[in-house]
Design an enzyme around this catalytic site. Structure first.
Site, PDB file in Angstrom:
ATOM      1  CD  GLU A 287     -21.790   3.075  39.818  1.00  0.00           C
ATOM      2  OE1 GLU A 287     -21.742   2.119  40.630  1.00  0.00           O
ATOM      3  OE2 GLU A 287     -22.850   3.539  39.361  1.00  0.00           O
TER       4      GLU A 287
ATOM      5  CB  CYS B  43     -27.997   6.310  39.585  1.00  0.00           C
ATOM      6  SG  CYS B  43     -27.650   7.785  40.587  1.00  0.00           S
TER       7      CYS B  43
END
Length: 229
Positions: free
Chosen positions: A103, A2
């Protein structure tokens, strides 16, 4: 992994999931939070209070703070083994508040990666599982830093990436924020992937690739919402 997320800073939404939380200052919305920047955290101190720590964990034993940029994430599977994380897992845990994360996905036969914004379905505030540390600088100052814990991707996110951040269940906040020392086994059992049907995503502009741009335009959809089927 992340490496970027967003947080609207809605005090009413925070109080709804964390009643009684001390929020000492207004929180500015953030649309493109990057490593090395301050993030909104709730550390497991005796007083439940929202604070801001830098994203990128600097262990107390580190010789210099630059190591933090290599420790923005911590793998749930190895927390109890890694010197950078094992003490924090026992004693220094935190919630990192978010409304979603980004993402990057590379479709087959395309050279450029597409940024996707992920959020809960239906959208609402949530918290990543995090660890925090205090580093003493040579001049006597203190640097407070955090890392976001990741786990294997669920069936939805695995279409786009192999890892995902750990999103804690609200029912587990109290256990994760316990100021007392806890065993790795007690804590690691809370770090499972969120069910795939509880997430959705939508493509956004490549403008989010630039960490210097932190504006609502980062979250403007450029395609349809993608749900788990």
């Amino acid at each position: 992994m992340c490496g970027r997320f967003y947080f609207f800073g809605n005090s009413a939404a925070i109080q709804e999931v964390l009643p009684g939380l001390d929020i000492p200052h207004p929180i500015a919305p953030r649309y493109n939070i990057a490593p090395g920047q301050p993030v909104a955290v709730i550390p497991n101190t005796p007083t439940l209070r929202l604070d801001h720590f830098l994203w990128g964990l600097v262990p107390s034993w580190a010789k210099e703070p630059g190591i933090g940029m290599r420790l923005i994430n911590a793998r749930a599977e190895t927390l109890a083994e890694k010197p950078a994380f094992r003490a924090a897992l026992r004693r220094r845990r935190c919630l990192i508040l978010a409304d979603g994360f980004y993402e990057w996905f590379q479709p087959p036969e395309q050279r450029a990666k597409i940024p996707l914004a992920f959020r809960l379905h239906p959208p609402r505030l949530f918290a990543f599982a995090g660890l925090w540390e205090v580093w003493q600088s040579p001049d006597g100052g203190e640097l407070y830093t955090v890392t976001i814990i990741t786990t294997a991707a669920n069936a939805f996110i695995s279409q786009f990436h192999q890892r995902m951040p750990v999103i804690l269940e609200p029912a587990d906040y109290a256990a994760w924020l316990d100021p007392e020392e806890r065993t790795p086994r007690e804590m690691i059992r809370l770090l499972s992937p969120l069910a795939p049907e509880r997430l959705e995503a939508f493509p956004v502009s490549p403008i989010v690739n630039n960490a210097r741009i932190d504006q609502p335009v980062c979250l403007e959809p450029v395609g349809e919402v993608i749900s788990y089927e």
